[in-house]
Design a protein around this motif. Structure first.
Motif, PDB file in Angstrom:
ATOM      1  N   LEU A 167      50.599  43.424  27.118  1.00  0.00           N
ATOM      2  CA  LEU A 167      50.165  44.179  28.768  1.00  0.00           C
ATOM      3  C   LEU A 167      48.581  42.620  29.005  1.00  0.00           C
ATOM      4  O   LEU A 167      47.717  43.844  28.370  1.00  0.00           O
ATOM      5  CB  LEU A 167      49.786  45.260  28.833  1.00  0.00           C
ATOM      6  N   LEU A 168      48.738  42.068  29.724  1.00  0.00           N
ATOM      7  CA  LEU A 168      46.948  42.258  30.152  1.00  0.00           C
ATOM      8  C   LEU A 168      47.000  42.094  31.442  1.00  0.00           C
ATOM      9  O   LEU A 168      45.044  42.044  31.257  1.00  0.00           O
ATOM     10  CB  LEU A 168      47.330  40.390  29.976  1.00  0.00           C
ATOM     11  N   ALA A 169      47.362  42.010  32.368  1.00  0.00           N
ATOM     12  CA  ALA A 169      47.080  43.186  34.225  1.00  0.00           C
ATOM     13  C   ALA A 169      47.516  44.236  34.979  1.00  0.00           C
ATOM     14  O   ALA A 169      48.591  43.432  34.617  1.00  0.00           O
ATOM     15  CB  ALA A 169      46.254  42.090  34.969  1.00  0.00           C
ATOM     16  N   SER A 170      47.008  45.224  35.317  1.00  0.00           N
ATOM     17  CA  SER A 170      48.214  45.768  35.735  1.00  0.00           C
ATOM     18  C   SER A 170      47.510  46.111  37.117  1.00  0.00           C
ATOM     19  O   SER A 170      46.335  46.392  37.833  1.00  0.00           O
ATOM     20  CB  SER A 170      48.173  47.152  35.215  1.00  0.00           C
ATOM     21  N   ASN A 171      48.293  47.238  38.045  1.00  0.00           N
ATOM     22  CA  ASN A 171      47.340  47.757  39.327  1.00  0.00           C
ATOM     23  C   ASN A 171      48.611  48.783  39.969  1.00  0.00           C
ATOM     24  O   ASN A 171      49.755  49.443  38.972  1.00  0.00           O
ATOM     25  CB  ASN A 171      47.527  47.123  39.811  1.00  0.00           C
ATOM     26  N   ASP A 172      48.588  50.037  40.193  1.00  0.00           N
ATOM     27  CA  ASP A 172      48.887  51.203  40.461  1.00  0.00           C
ATOM     28  C   ASP A 172      50.694  50.573  41.572  1.00  0.00           C
ATOM     29  O   ASP A 172      51.858  51.008  40.404  1.00  0.00           O
ATOM     30  CB  ASP A 172      48.687  52.166  41.602  1.00  0.00           C
ATOM     31  N   ALA A 173      50.548  49.676  42.380  1.00  0.00           N
ATOM     32  CA  ALA A 173      51.908  49.137  42.833  1.00  0.00           C
ATOM     33  C   ALA A 173      53.035  48.249  42.380  1.00  0.00           C
ATOM     34  O   ALA A 173      54.083  48.631  42.321  1.00  0.00           O
ATOM     35  CB  ALA A 173      51.542  47.946  44.271  1.00  0.00           C
ATOM     36  N   CYS A 174      52.512  47.713  41.563  1.00  0.00           N
ATOM     37  CA  CYS A 174      53.788  46.765  40.206  1.00  0.00           C
ATOM     38  C   CYS A 174      52.414  47.283  38.968  1.00  0.00           C
ATOM     39  O   CYS A 174      51.454  46.075  39.073  1.00  0.00           O
ATOM     40  CB  CYS A 174      53.431  45.340  40.888  1.00  0.00           C
ATOM     41  N   PRO A 175      53.094  47.731  37.989  1.00  0.00           N
ATOM     42  CA  PRO A 175      52.424  48.334  36.238  1.00  0.00           C
ATOM     43  C   PRO A 175      52.323  46.448  35.881  1.00  0.00           C
ATOM     44  O   PRO A 175      51.090  46.859  35.039  1.00  0.00           O
ATOM     45  CB  PRO A 175      53.353  49.032  35.844  1.00  0.00           C
ATOM     46  N   VAL A 176      53.104  46.209  36.363  1.00  0.00           N
ATOM     47  CA  VAL A 176      52.801  44.253  35.308  1.00  0.00           C
ATOM     48  C   VAL A 176      52.750  43.344  36.101  1.00  0.00           C
ATOM     49  O   VAL A 176      53.373  42.645  36.517  1.00  0.00           O
ATOM     50  CB  VAL A 176      54.472  44.427  34.995  1.00  0.00           C
ATOM     51  N   GLN A 177      51.146  43.744  35.315  1.00  0.00           N
ATOM     52  CA  GLN A 177      50.630  41.921  36.708  1.00  0.00           C
ATOM     53  C   GLN A 177      50.999  40.825  35.974  1.00  0.00           C
ATOM     54  O   GLN A 177      50.369  39.477  36.436  1.00  0.00           O
ATOM     55  CB  GLN A 177      49.269  42.591  37.107  1.00  0.00           C
ATOM     56  N   ALA A 178      50.122  40.871  34.515  1.00  0.00           N
ATOM     57  CA  ALA A 178      50.214  39.656  33.483  1.00  0.00           C
ATOM     58  C   ALA A 178      50.511  40.492  32.529  1.00  0.00           C
ATOM     59  O   ALA A 178      50.088  41.203  32.169  1.00  0.00           O
ATOM     60  CB  ALA A 178      49.303  38.900  34.126  1.00  0.00           C
ATOM     61  N   TYR A 179      51.185  38.910  31.405  1.00  0.00           N
ATOM     62  CA  TYR A 179      51.735  39.628  29.902  1.00  0.00           C
ATOM     63  C   TYR A 179      51.249  38.361  29.258  1.00  0.00           C
ATOM     64  O   TYR A 179      51.579  37.098  29.817  1.00  0.00           O
ATOM     65  CB  TYR A 179      52.523  40.654  29.663  1.00  0.00           C
ATOM     66  N   ARG A 180      51.254  38.373  28.110  1.00  0.00           N
ATOM     67  CA  ARG A 180      51.370  37.465  27.222  1.00  0.00           C
ATOM     68  C   ARG A 180      52.331  37.400  25.886  1.00  0.00           C
ATOM     69  O   ARG A 180      52.366  38.238  25.249  1.00  0.00           O
ATOM     70  CB  ARG A 180      49.651  36.992  26.697  1.00  0.00           C
ATOM     71  N   VAL A 181      52.599  36.807  25.618  1.00  0.00           N
ATOM     72  CA  VAL A 181      53.721  36.330  24.078  1.00  0.00           C
ATOM     73  C   VAL A 181      53.695  35.583  23.157  1.00  0.00           C
ATOM     74  O   VAL A 181      53.197  34.880  23.549  1.00  0.00           O
ATOM     75  CB  VAL A 181      55.430  36.641  24.250  1.00  0.00           C
ATOM     76  N   GLY A 182      53.209  36.298  22.135  1.00  0.00           N
ATOM     77  CA  GLY A 182      52.647  35.392  21.536  1.00  0.00           C
ATOM     78  C   GLY A 182      51.526  34.760  21.346  1.00  0.00           C
ATOM     79  O   GLY A 182      50.159  35.298  22.440  1.00  0.00           O
ATOM     80  N   ASP A 183      50.880  33.813  21.029  1.00  0.00           N
ATOM     81  CA  ASP A 183      49.583  32.855  21.818  1.00  0.00           C
ATOM     82  C   ASP A 183      49.907  32.118  23.136  1.00  0.00           C
ATOM     83  O   ASP A 183      49.107  31.224  23.674  1.00  0.00           O
ATOM     84  CB  ASP A 183      49.190  31.632  20.521  1.00  0.00           C
ATOM     85  N   THR A 184      51.262  31.484  23.621  1.00  0.00           N
ATOM     86  CA  THR A 184      51.223  30.264  24.469  1.00  0.00           C
ATOM     87  C   THR A 184      52.137  30.346  25.635  1.00  0.00           C
ATOM     88  O   THR A 184      52.231  29.720  26.292  1.00  0.00           O
ATOM     89  CB  THR A 184      51.908  29.335  23.431  1.00  0.00           C
TER      90      THR A 184
END
Length: 247
Positions: A167-184
């Motif tokens: 998990l890279l970024a979040s907020n209260d309304a939508c907990p998953v705003q950004a994520y990364r899997v591996g490096d690419t």
């Protein structure tokens, strides 16, 4: 060795909105047409040689929803979701790089075994996103402010990233705003590419699609135009600089 160009992958049936989205990605990455190609996945399947020709993929948004019942999905939507899964599979292994946005994050989350639901919608407009500790350390997200405004308009989301996702970024309304899997493989719920003006033009295309009350367009558009949205485009430039061709 010169790196291969990137490919913008269109998953919008509305051709005018699709053309404008490509232009937004192109301007955000500061690439010309030789460095960022485009492919309309709605009308043509992903070419068999796509993974040989391109070093990375930028997947745009769509009025489609991952959580649409399978029985209600068109043949086109089912096919393009399979093609997006092919891109995700290659990005997970590091064969190519990919950034999936909005609708794309739902397709990838489901493909990787995560849960997507209608429990985390966000209204059309600017929202505030915060980086996690992992986001602040990430090679791309770490260049951004720790809290920033981003543009959203979606009907589904996730409470947690899929297995293997950071998990890279979040907020209260939508907990998953950004994520990364591996490096690419990167995925964002928010739209990183449009300016506020481009976003209001996109709103006009979808004003009757249930993202907001049609008679509220002028009020919401004015709020969007007044927002300061500077960081998401920096994410795209970092992605382009890291994985795209050298200017």
């Amino acid at each position: 060795m010169t790196r291969a160009p990137l490919l913008y992958v269109c998953v919008r049936p509305q051709q005018g909105a699709a053309a404008a989205e490509y232009e937004s990605f192109r301007l955000a990455t500061r690439f010309d047409e030789t460095m960022l190609h485009e492919h309309d996945l709605v009308r043509d399947p992903l070419p068999d040689d796509a993974f040989d020709r391109y070093g990375g993929f930028l997947v745009g948004g769509s009025p489609f929803n991952t959580t649409d019942p399978e029985s209600s999905k068109t043949d086109v939507q089912r096919r393009l979701e399979r093609d997006l899964e092919r891109i995700a599979e290659r990005a997970v292994t590091g064969t190519v790089a990919a950034l999936f946005t909005c609708y794309g994050i739902g397709v990838v989350t489901r493909f990787l075994g995560g849960e997507v639901s209608r429990a985390f919608p966000e209204d059309t407009g600017a929202t505030v996103v915060s980086l996690t500790k992992e986001g602040r350390r990430d090679p791309l997200f770490g260049e951004l402010a720790t809290r920033f405004a981003a543009l959203t308009a979606h009907k589904e989301g996730s409470a947690a990233p899929p297995p293997g996702g950071v998990l890279l970024a979040s907020n209260d309304a939508c907990p998953v705003q950004a994520y990364r899997v591996g490096d690419t493989l990167y995925a964002t719920q928010f739209h990183p590419e449009p300016t506020t003006k481009a976003f209001t033009q996109r709103m006009a295309v979808y004003r009757d699609d249930g993202y907001f009350a049609a008679n509220e367009y002028d009020r919401i558009a004015a709020q969007v135009l007044a927002a300061s949205v500077t960081e998401p485009v920096r994410l795209l430039r970092a992605f382009a600089r890291t994985f795209g061709p050298e200017a």
